[in-house]
Design an enzyme around this catalytic site. Structure first.
Site, PDB file in Angstrom:
ATOM      1  N   LYS A   1       0.988  -1.053  -0.095  1.00  0.00           N
ATOM      2  CA  LYS A   1      -0.135  -0.116  -0.092  1.00  0.00           C
ATOM      3  C   LYS A   1       0.944   1.142  -0.036  1.00  0.00           C
ATOM      4  O   LYS A   1       1.212   1.892   1.041  1.00  0.00           O
ATOM      5  CB  LYS A   1      -0.919  -0.049   1.401  1.00  0.00           C
ATOM      6  CG  LYS A   1      -2.236  -0.711   0.900  1.00  0.00           C
ATOM      7  CD  LYS A   1      -3.107  -0.596   2.169  1.00  0.00           C
ATOM      8  CE  LYS A   1      -3.719   0.721   2.641  1.00  0.00           C
ATOM      9  NZ  LYS A   1      -4.739   0.661   1.426  1.00  0.00           N
TER      10      LYS A   1
HETATM   11  N1  PMP Z   1      -7.310  -2.461  -3.182  1.00  0.00           N
HETATM   12  C1  PMP Z   1      -6.844  -1.042  -2.713  1.00  0.00           C
HETATM   13  C2  PMP Z   1      -5.867  -0.553  -4.097  1.00  0.00           C
HETATM   14  C3  PMP Z   1      -6.792  -0.657  -1.497  1.00  0.00           C
HETATM   15  O1  PMP Z   1      -6.493   0.549  -1.254  1.00  0.00           O
HETATM   16  C4  PMP Z   1      -7.598  -1.545  -0.686  1.00  0.00           C
HETATM   17  C5  PMP Z   1      -7.814  -0.830   0.818  1.00  0.00           C
HETATM   18  N2  PMP Z   1      -6.750  -1.206   1.729  1.00  0.00           N
HETATM   19  C6  PMP Z   1      -8.034  -2.647  -0.987  1.00  0.00           C
HETATM   20  C7  PMP Z   1      -7.980  -3.189  -2.132  1.00  0.00           C
HETATM   21  C8  PMP Z   1      -8.955  -3.586   0.108  1.00  0.00           C
HETATM   22  O2  PMP Z   1      -8.003  -4.073   0.929  1.00  0.00           O
HETATM   23  P1  PMP Z   1      -8.265  -4.370   2.477  1.00  0.00           P
HETATM   24  O3  PMP Z   1      -9.576  -5.185   2.383  1.00  0.00           O
HETATM   25  O4  PMP Z   1      -7.180  -4.936   3.014  1.00  0.00           O
HETATM   26  O5  PMP Z   1      -8.989  -3.075   3.062  1.00  0.00           O
END
Ligand code: PMP
Length: 317
Positions: free
Chosen positions: A155
């Site tokens: 991220k």
């Molecule tokens: N894809 C992206 C690009 C994101 O920023 C997120 C949010 N974190 C997600 C998918 C979903 O991930 P998570 O379920 O871990 O929040």
């Protein structure tokens, strides 16, 4: 009661936690962050942090990619987050934002020989997508970065310029959210959510090799579908046109929860209503995420603030 942040290795009022204008990460996007939900349970007088260890594991992977060495173990990071919540004045559900970033005041486009720092901020977070009503999407004209450009498994701050371009384009064109394709035109994910399709009675979602962020909600939903509904999820490449013939479609994410998609590129998904599988997964996930299913207690990290609530402070659930 002031709001607190963890910054420069100590707890301080949020209003005092400031960074300088020459900070490396501000100029070059050299940081990686997390978004973690902390649910305030007024009966238990405690916060339930959902899969906090998994969020920090992912952040530490991002740190490896960006050559950052934090002086904190996984346990330290969870403990610091708990302490911050204890110190914070919140007695309502919160969104926790840890950020590891290149902190030197230096104009140098590189990862090595630049100092790192780590902070945690806490805030409240309004619903991100309308999970009750469902969302209308378009496929974006912007493509997702791939592993040869900036590794999407982290991220990483800079990657979110792409998400912001896609989200703004979608909203300015009257949609709620964008579906972003991979560089070679397959379905990747939303601007900040993973995507699932129900196709011929099966759940389908793009795999890690399709430039997705390996979402923690995605993983939770795959496990809930298997354990609670006996539904396997097939992780495979997904064509754009499969979005148009799917029976159901939904997003998953920490901010979005399980969000039904009712329309894509001005075509109804299925019959244009929230589908049965989506609704069942929404309910299961909501219960689990609030810390209410003992079967999944491994996913919960409870923090009970010792400080009693001040008189006049509102109890919010
Ligand atoms: N894809 C992206 C690009 C994101 O920023 C997120 C949010 N974190 C997600 C998918 C979903 O991930 P998570 O379920 O871990 O929040």
């Amino acid at each position: 009661m002031p709001e607190y942040a963890f910054f420069h290795g100590q707890f301080m009022p949020l209003s005092e936690a400031k960074i300088g204008i020459m900070t490396h990460a501000l100029h070059y996007g050299t940081g990686c962050f997390e978004g973690i939900r902390g649910h305030w349970d007024s009966e238990r007088e405690s916060f339930c942090l959902f899969r906090v260890q998994d969020h920090y594991k992912r952040m530490l992977e991002g740190c490896r990619i960006l050559k950052m060495n934090l002086p904190y173990s996984l346990d330290d990071l969870c403990r610091l987050t708990g302490e911050l919540l204890e110190k914070s004045g919140y007695r309502e559900s919160v969104y926790i934002r840890p950020l590891a970033y290149k902190s030197s005041d230096v104009l140098a486009i590189r990862l090595h020989d630049v100092e790192d720092d780590f902070l945690i901020a806490v805030t409240t977070f309004p619903p991100y997508l309308d999970v009750e009503k469902g969302v209308r999407c378009c496929t974006s004209s912007w493509r997702r970065v791939d592993d040869t450009v900036v590794p999407p498994r982290g991220k990483i701050c800079g990657i979110y310029v792409g998400s912001a371009l896609a989200k703004t384009e979608a909203q300015e064109n009257g949609f709620d959210e964008a579906i972003v394709l991979t560089n070679d035109g397959h379905v990747c994910e939303g601007s900040a959510e993973n995507i699932f399709l129900a196709l011929q009675g099966k759940l389908v979602t793009p795999p890690s090799s399709e430039s997705i962020l390996m979402g923690i909600t995605r993983d939770s939903v795959i496990k809930l579908a298997k354990n609670e509904l006996g539904l396997d999820t097939i992780e495979r490449q997904v064509d754009r046109s499969e979005l148009y013939v799917a029976e159901e479609c939904f997003f998953t994410g920490t901010a979005a929860n399980v969000a039904p998609i009712l329309e894509i590129d001005r075509r109804p998904v299925g019959n244009g209503q929230i589908g049965e599988t989506t609704a069942r997964l929404q309910k299961l996930y909501a219960e689990v995420m609030l810390g209410r299913n003992p079967e999944y207690s491994d996913w919960y990290y409870l923090v009970s603030p010792a400080t009693p609530m001040q008189s006049g402070q509102k109890r919010v659930t």
